[in-house]
Design a protein around this motif. Structure first.
Motif, PDB file in Angstrom:
ATOM      1  N   ARG A   1      68.162  15.914 -73.057  1.00 57.24           N
ATOM      2  CA  ARG A   1      67.063  15.496 -73.936  1.00 57.24           C
ATOM      3  C   ARG A   1      67.372  14.183 -74.641  1.00 57.24           C
ATOM      4  O   ARG A   1      66.486  13.318 -74.796  1.00 57.24           O
ATOM      5  CB  ARG A   1      66.755  16.590 -74.952  1.00 57.24           C
ATOM      6  N   ILE A   2      68.616  14.007 -75.062  1.00 55.95           N
ATOM      7  CA  ILE A   2      68.964  12.782 -75.778  1.00 55.95           C
ATOM      8  C   ILE A   2      69.132  11.617 -74.812  1.00 55.95           C
ATOM      9  O   ILE A   2      68.704  10.494 -75.097  1.00 55.95           O
ATOM     10  CB  ILE A   2      70.231  12.979 -76.618  1.00 55.95           C
ATOM     11  N   ARG A   3      69.721  11.862 -73.654  1.00 58.52           N
ATOM     12  CA  ARG A   3      69.876  10.772 -72.690  1.00 58.52           C
ATOM     13  C   ARG A   3      68.535  10.260 -72.193  1.00 58.52           C
ATOM     14  O   ARG A   3      68.426   9.114 -71.758  1.00 58.52           O
ATOM     15  CB  ARG A   3      70.731  11.234 -71.499  1.00 58.52           C
ATOM     16  N   ALA A   4      67.516  11.091 -72.260  1.00 54.37           N
ATOM     17  CA  ALA A   4      66.177  10.638 -71.899  1.00 54.37           C
ATOM     18  C   ALA A   4      65.644   9.623 -72.894  1.00 54.37           C
ATOM     19  O   ALA A   4      64.710   8.871 -72.595  1.00 54.37           O
ATOM     20  CB  ALA A   4      65.224  11.834 -71.811  1.00 54.37           C
ATOM     21  N   ARG A   5      66.246   9.590 -74.090  1.00 54.86           N
ATOM     22  CA  ARG A   5      65.824   8.658 -75.144  1.00 54.86           C
ATOM     23  C   ARG A   5      66.848   7.560 -75.400  1.00 54.86           C
ATOM     24  O   ARG A   5      66.487   6.484 -75.868  1.00 54.86           O
ATOM     25  CB  ARG A   5      65.603   9.423 -76.453  1.00 54.86           C
ATOM     26  N   SER A   6      68.120   7.845 -75.153  1.00 56.27           N
ATOM     27  CA  SER A   6      69.178   6.896 -75.505  1.00 56.27           C
ATOM     28  C   SER A   6      70.275   6.892 -74.455  1.00 56.27           C
ATOM     29  O   SER A   6      70.708   7.962 -74.011  1.00 56.27           O
ATOM     30  CB  SER A   6      69.793   7.266 -76.861  1.00 56.27           C
ATOM     31  N   PRO A   7      70.772   5.729 -74.047  1.00 51.05           N
ATOM     32  CA  PRO A   7      71.857   5.674 -73.058  1.00 51.05           C
ATOM     33  C   PRO A   7      73.159   6.270 -73.571  1.00 51.05           C
ATOM     34  O   PRO A   7      74.010   6.666 -72.776  1.00 51.05           O
ATOM     35  CB  PRO A   7      72.001   4.179 -72.777  1.00 51.05           C
ATOM     36  N   ALA A   8      73.332   6.345 -74.892  1.00 52.07           N
ATOM     37  CA  ALA A   8      74.576   6.880 -75.448  1.00 52.07           C
ATOM     38  C   ALA A   8      74.636   8.396 -75.356  1.00 52.07           C
ATOM     39  O   ALA A   8      75.717   8.979 -75.422  1.00 52.07           O
ATOM     40  CB  ALA A   8      74.745   6.440 -76.893  1.00 52.07           C
ATOM     41  N   GLY A   9      73.490   9.042 -75.277  1.00 49.32           N
ATOM     42  CA  GLY A   9      73.470  10.502 -75.218  1.00 49.32           C
ATOM     43  C   GLY A   9      73.878  11.164 -76.512  1.00 49.32           C
ATOM     44  O   GLY A   9      74.351  12.305 -76.500  1.00 49.32           O
ATOM     45  N   LYS A  10      73.699  10.471 -77.632  1.00 48.75           N
ATOM     46  CA  LYS A  10      74.099  11.007 -78.934  1.00 48.75           C
ATOM     47  C   LYS A  10      72.982  10.785 -79.944  1.00 48.75           C
ATOM     48  O   LYS A  10      72.113   9.939 -79.761  1.00 48.75           O
ATOM     49  CB  LYS A  10      75.377  10.320 -79.438  1.00 48.75           C
ATOM     50  N   VAL A  11      73.031  11.562 -81.022  1.00 46.30           N
ATOM     51  CA  VAL A  11      72.138  11.324 -82.153  1.00 46.30           C
ATOM     52  C   VAL A  11      72.929  10.583 -83.236  1.00 46.30           C
ATOM     53  O   VAL A  11      74.150  10.710 -83.299  1.00 46.30           O
ATOM     54  CB  VAL A  11      71.575  12.656 -82.705  1.00 46.30           C
ATOM     55  N   PRO A  12      72.221   9.812 -84.061  1.00 54.01           N
ATOM     56  CA  PRO A  12      70.770   9.629 -84.127  1.00 54.01           C
ATOM     57  C   PRO A  12      70.280   8.538 -83.167  1.00 54.01           C
ATOM     58  O   PRO A  12      71.061   7.693 -82.715  1.00 54.01           O
ATOM     59  CB  PRO A  12      70.550   9.201 -85.575  1.00 54.01           C
ATOM     60  N   VAL A  13      68.974   8.579 -82.928  1.00 54.06           N
ATOM     61  CA  VAL A  13      68.304   7.540 -82.148  1.00 54.06           C
ATOM     62  C   VAL A  13      67.012   7.190 -82.879  1.00 54.06           C
ATOM     63  O   VAL A  13      66.281   8.090 -83.302  1.00 54.06           O
ATOM     64  CB  VAL A  13      67.955   8.029 -80.723  1.00 54.06           C
ATOM     65  N   LEU A  14      66.747   5.911 -83.017  1.00 50.51           N
ATOM     66  CA  LEU A  14      65.499   5.457 -83.630  1.00 50.51           C
ATOM     67  C   LEU A  14      64.616   4.846 -82.558  1.00 50.51           C
ATOM     68  O   LEU A  14      65.052   3.958 -81.813  1.00 50.51           O
ATOM     69  CB  LEU A  14      65.773   4.420 -84.724  1.00 50.51           C
ATOM     70  N   LEU A  15      63.381   5.336 -82.477  1.00 55.73           N
ATOM     71  CA  LEU A  15      62.395   4.785 -81.553  1.00 55.73           C
ATOM     72  C   LEU A  15      61.389   3.988 -82.370  1.00 55.73           C
ATOM     73  O   LEU A  15      60.721   4.527 -83.258  1.00 55.73           O
ATOM     74  CB  LEU A  15      61.694   5.908 -80.790  1.00 55.73           C
TER      75      LEU A  15
END
Length: 224
Positions: A45-59
């Motif tokens: 779920r996180i890799r779908a949003r961020s290449p790091a695969g970690k939280v946090p992520v800001l869109l």
């Protein structure tokens, strides 16, 4: 377009706390999306949003920002009127240096004293390396308060990104009943009393997911 901040468990995720606290305290509107750290599909779920695969992520529209420090810098550019950093150039340079030191250092303390907001306040022994980190941190706090903090309760007077970066440390000092000097103790109180932090902690105490690596008394889970 409304900003979306993807975070992990509020009880444990110190890196998620940092941008969430800054945005809430400074009045930057955003939507929150919480992905439990123990979810079986967390990485996917996180890799779908961020290449790091970690939280946090800001869109932010087409912009994807990961790493807490990068998120704070992005917010400072997007919302220059919100006071993410102190307005005075000298104070701002000092605040950025403190925040970067937090991002890159103090691993000894962080490794033995994970953020855990539902653990009752209870002292435990720590290795000298962790206590040295505490002394370095509280010395930095005292220096900032003495030089820049006379106008308020935080490191540079008004709450800013540097306070967001050190807020998880303030929770660790309280949770594990680590003795500090009066200036540091007052700062810990100020962080805990801030309405944004109070809201975060109230939500954290309602969570149920448990992470063994962040429970120092495991398999016992102590809760207030």
């Amino acid at each position: 377009m409304v900003l979306r901040l993807i975070i992990g468990n509020k009880n444990y995720s110190s890196w998620s706390l940092r941008p969430w606290l800054a945005m809430t305290a400074l009045g930057i509107p955003f939507e929150e999306e919480l992905v439990p750290l123990d979810a079986p599909d967390f990485k996917e779920r996180i890799r779908a949003r961020s290449p790091a695969g970690k939280v946090p992520v800001l869109l932010d529209g087409e912009a994807v920002v990961w790493e807490s420090s990068a998120i704070l810098e992005h917010l400072a550019e997007r919302f220059p009127e919100k006071g993410v950093w102190p307005s005075d150039p000298v104070a701002r340079a000092h605040a950025r240096s403190l925040a970067t030191e937090m991002h890159n250092g103090f691993g000894a303390l962080r490794s033995v004293a994970p953020m855990n907001l539902w653990r009752p306040v209870e002292a435990r022994s720590f290795p000298q390396e962790a206590l040295q980190d505490v002394r370095r941190i509280t010395r930095r706090w005292g220096e900032a308060r003495a030089r820049f903090g006379s106008s308020g309760d935080f490191l540079f007077g008004a709450f800013c990104a540097a306070d967001a970066m050190y807020a998880p440390v303030a929770t660790r000092l309280r949770t594990y009943a680590i003795e500090v000097d009066p200036v540091a103790a007052a700062y810990v109180e100020a962080i805990h009393a801030h309405p944004a932090f109070v809201a975060w902690k109230e939500a954290a105490l309602k969570e149920t997911g448990e992470l063994a690596e962040d429970e120092v008394d495991w398999p016992v889970v102590k809760r207030v």
